[in-house]
Motif scaffolding. Sequence first.
Motif, PDB file in Angstrom:
ATOM      1  N   ARG A  67      34.545  22.252  42.646  1.00 63.09           N
ATOM      2  CA  ARG A  67      33.427  21.878  41.772  1.00 63.09           C
ATOM      3  C   ARG A  67      33.669  22.389  40.355  1.00 63.09           C
ATOM      4  N   GLY A  68      33.363  21.528  39.384  1.00 63.66           N
ATOM      5  CA  GLY A  68      33.545  21.927  37.993  1.00 63.66           C
ATOM      6  C   GLY A  68      32.586  21.182  37.093  1.00 63.66           C
ATOM      7  N   ALA A  69      32.458  21.667  35.867  1.00 64.96           N
ATOM      8  CA  ALA A  69      31.609  21.018  34.860  1.00 64.96           C
ATOM      9  C   ALA A  69      32.336  21.024  33.530  1.00 64.96           C
ATOM     10  N   LEU A  70      32.263  19.903  32.839  1.00 63.94           N
ATOM     11  CA  LEU A  70      32.862  19.765  31.510  1.00 63.94           C
ATOM     12  C   LEU A  70      31.741  19.561  30.497  1.00 63.94           C
ATOM     13  N   LEU A  71      31.729  20.386  29.464  1.00 66.54           N
ATOM     14  CA  LEU A  71      30.749  20.245  28.390  1.00 66.54           C
ATOM     15  C   LEU A  71      31.408  19.553  27.207  1.00 66.54           C
ATOM     16  N   PHE A  72      30.889  18.370  26.864  1.00 63.03           N
ATOM     17  CA  PHE A  72      31.324  17.627  25.694  1.00 63.03           C
ATOM     18  C   PHE A  72      30.230  17.758  24.639  1.00 63.03           C
ATOM     19  N   SER A  73      30.608  18.134  23.430  1.00 57.05           N
ATOM     20  CA  SER A  73      29.609  18.276  22.370  1.00 57.05           C
ATOM     21  C   SER A  73      30.100  17.612  21.099  1.00 57.05           C
ATOM     22  N   ALA A  74      29.183  16.960  20.408  1.00 58.72           N
ATOM     23  CA  ALA A  74      29.523  16.271  19.174  1.00 58.72           C
ATOM     24  C   ALA A  74      29.595  17.264  18.024  1.00 58.72           C
ATOM     25  N   PRO A  75      30.605  17.157  17.153  1.00 55.42           N
ATOM     26  CA  PRO A  75      30.653  18.037  15.972  1.00 55.42           C
ATOM     27  C   PRO A  75      29.453  17.778  15.080  1.00 55.42           C
ATOM     28  N   ASN A  76      28.938  18.839  14.467  1.00 52.74           N
ATOM     29  CA  ASN A  76      27.752  18.655  13.641  1.00 52.74           C
ATOM     30  C   ASN A  76      27.706  19.696  12.538  1.00 52.74           C
ATOM     31  N   ASN A  80      20.372  23.798  12.590  1.00 51.39           N
ATOM     32  CA  ASN A  80      20.089  24.150  13.979  1.00 51.39           C
ATOM     33  C   ASN A  80      21.048  23.372  14.870  1.00 51.39           C
ATOM     34  N   PRO A  81      22.064  23.999  15.448  1.00 52.24           N
ATOM     35  CA  PRO A  81      23.072  23.268  16.229  1.00 52.24           C
ATOM     36  C   PRO A  81      22.505  22.591  17.469  1.00 52.24           C
ATOM     37  N   GLN A  82      21.292  22.964  17.892  1.00 51.98           N
ATOM     38  CA  GLN A  82      20.704  22.324  19.057  1.00 51.98           C
ATOM     39  C   GLN A  82      20.291  20.881  18.783  1.00 51.98           C
ATOM     40  N   ARG A  83      20.346  20.465  17.534  1.00 49.36           N
ATOM     41  CA  ARG A  83      20.035  19.073  17.218  1.00 49.36           C
ATOM     42  C   ARG A  83      21.188  18.130  17.572  1.00 49.36           C
ATOM     43  N   SER A  84      22.354  18.674  17.853  1.00 50.07           N
ATOM     44  CA  SER A  84      23.519  17.830  18.130  1.00 50.07           C
ATOM     45  C   SER A  84      23.498  17.320  19.570  1.00 50.07           C
ATOM     46  N   ASP A 122      50.160  20.231  36.755  1.00 46.57           N
ATOM     47  CA  ASP A 122      49.708  19.081  37.533  1.00 46.57           C
ATOM     48  C   ASP A 122      48.565  18.389  36.803  1.00 46.57           C
ATOM     49  N   PHE A 123      48.434  17.093  37.075  1.00 48.61           N
ATOM     50  CA  PHE A 123      47.316  16.331  36.533  1.00 48.61           C
ATOM     51  C   PHE A 123      46.140  16.384  37.512  1.00 48.61           C
ATOM     52  N   TYR A 124      44.943  16.389  36.951  1.00 49.18           N
ATOM     53  CA  TYR A 124      43.730  16.442  37.747  1.00 49.18           C
ATOM     54  C   TYR A 124      42.750  15.368  37.261  1.00 49.18           C
ATOM     55  N   ARG A 125      41.905  14.919  38.171  1.00 53.45           N
ATOM     56  CA  ARG A 125      40.881  13.918  37.846  1.00 53.45           C
ATOM     57  C   ARG A 125      39.536  14.395  38.374  1.00 53.45           C
ATOM     58  N   MET A 126      38.506  14.254  37.524  1.00 53.36           N
ATOM     59  CA  MET A 126      37.156  14.576  37.972  1.00 53.36           C
ATOM     60  C   MET A 126      36.453  13.315  38.454  1.00 53.36           C
ATOM     61  N   ASN A 127      35.882  13.377  39.634  1.00 53.84           N
ATOM     62  CA  ASN A 127      35.004  12.320  40.122  1.00 53.84           C
ATOM     63  C   ASN A 127      33.578  12.704  39.729  1.00 53.84           C
ATOM     64  N   ILE A 128      33.011  12.008  38.760  1.00 52.53           N
ATOM     65  CA  ILE A 128      31.707  12.375  38.201  1.00 52.53           C
ATOM     66  C   ILE A 128      30.603  12.162  39.235  1.00 52.53           C
ATOM     67  N   GLU A 129      29.828  13.218  39.478  1.00 53.22           N
ATOM     68  CA  GLU A 129      28.700  13.132  40.407  1.00 53.22           C
ATOM     69  C   GLU A 129      27.360  13.127  39.698  1.00 53.22           C
ATOM     70  N   LYS A 130      27.231  13.883  38.623  1.00 49.81           N
ATOM     71  CA  LYS A 130      25.992  13.869  37.845  1.00 49.81           C
ATOM     72  C   LYS A 130      26.270  14.337  36.427  1.00 49.81           C
ATOM     73  N   VAL A 131      25.361  13.954  35.539  1.00 46.88           N
ATOM     74  CA  VAL A 131      25.531  14.240  34.118  1.00 46.88           C
ATOM     75  C   VAL A 131      24.199  14.730  33.547  1.00 46.88           C
ATOM     76  N   HIS A 132      24.256  15.769  32.750  1.00 46.19           N
ATOM     77  CA  HIS A 132      23.080  16.233  32.020  1.00 46.19           C
ATOM     78  C   HIS A 132      23.305  15.947  30.541  1.00 46.19           C
ATOM     79  N   TRP A 133      22.472  15.080  29.991  1.00 51.68           N
ATOM     80  CA  TRP A 133      22.576  14.652  28.596  1.00 51.68           C
ATOM     81  C   TRP A 133      21.483  15.297  27.766  1.00 51.68           C
ATOM     82  N   ILE A 134      21.875  15.803  26.607  1.00 50.40           N
ATOM     83  CA  ILE A 134      20.907  16.295  25.631  1.00 50.40           C
ATOM     84  C   ILE A 134      21.199  15.584  24.320  1.00 50.40           C
ATOM     85  N   GLY A 135      20.268  14.734  23.894  1.00 48.49           N
ATOM     86  CA  GLY A 135      20.473  13.935  22.690  1.00 48.49           C
ATOM     87  C   GLY A 135      20.066  14.640  21.422  1.00 48.49           C
ATOM     88  N   GLY A 136      19.579  15.842  21.554  1.00 50.34           N
ATOM     89  CA  GLY A 136      19.093  16.624  20.427  1.00 50.34           C
ATOM     90  C   GLY A 136      18.041  17.589  20.934  1.00 50.34           C
TER      91      GLY A 136
END
Length: 239
Positions: A67-76, A80-84, A122-136
């Motif tokens: 089990r793993g989680a990847l956090l992707f964040s937009a540069p801003n 207040n960085p929480q707006r990104s 080695d190469f690895y692939r994540m099978n996405i099970e759920k996503v938490h989105w924060i638009g700002g």
Amino acid sequence: MRAAQSDLAQKIRWLMRGSRSASLSTVMFDAWPYGSMVTVAIDQDASPLLLMSTLSDHTRNLDNDDRGALLFSAPNRYRNPQRSARATVMGRIRKTKKTDHAARFHTMHPEAMAYSGFGDFDFYRMNIEKVHWIGGFAQARWLRGTFVKVKSEAAKALKAAESNICTHMNKDHGEAIDLYAQQLLKRRGTGWRMVGIDSDGADLERDGRFARLNFLNPINGPLEARSMLVKLATEVRRQ
């Protein structure tokens, strides 16, 4: 509701595909959470692809608990960085031997070809099970992985056509690619190349620097890819 989720799923994929790195969270053997930075590429169906060394702590953690989680964040530049916008993508991360996964990763990280063949990588692939989105600030949504991933028919069609599309564009339409970069992405210089294309956009590269060209609407195959690229070229030439 479905239309809103579809639009949100595309925004999440734009964020993922526009990122060449992410923060990886794994579970250590003593149950402590462990965070690290990893380079990442996104497959045609939106599955994250990783290249990791067996000597790394996060790889050892995944060997014990995949089990793993990847956090992707937009540069801003917000005060207040929480707006990104950001998205935490969660799923099972497992080793892959598929050559097309390696090729996809090498497209976004050509420097990795110097060491990806070493015995401890080695190469690895994540099978996405759920996503938490924060638009700002105060804009959060949970989504199932199936809503974020690209339909298999579209992913397969574009994977089969990707190399021919990029070769054709680079050989016969280099001027249009430069216009995409200059007019739409505000990038400097000429000699940009198209190195990848998927349902959500295209990847451009010049002298080791990458730029992501997002499509306003998803495409489902090579014919729609052609129509989209012609439309964009027409628009930038009018400008």
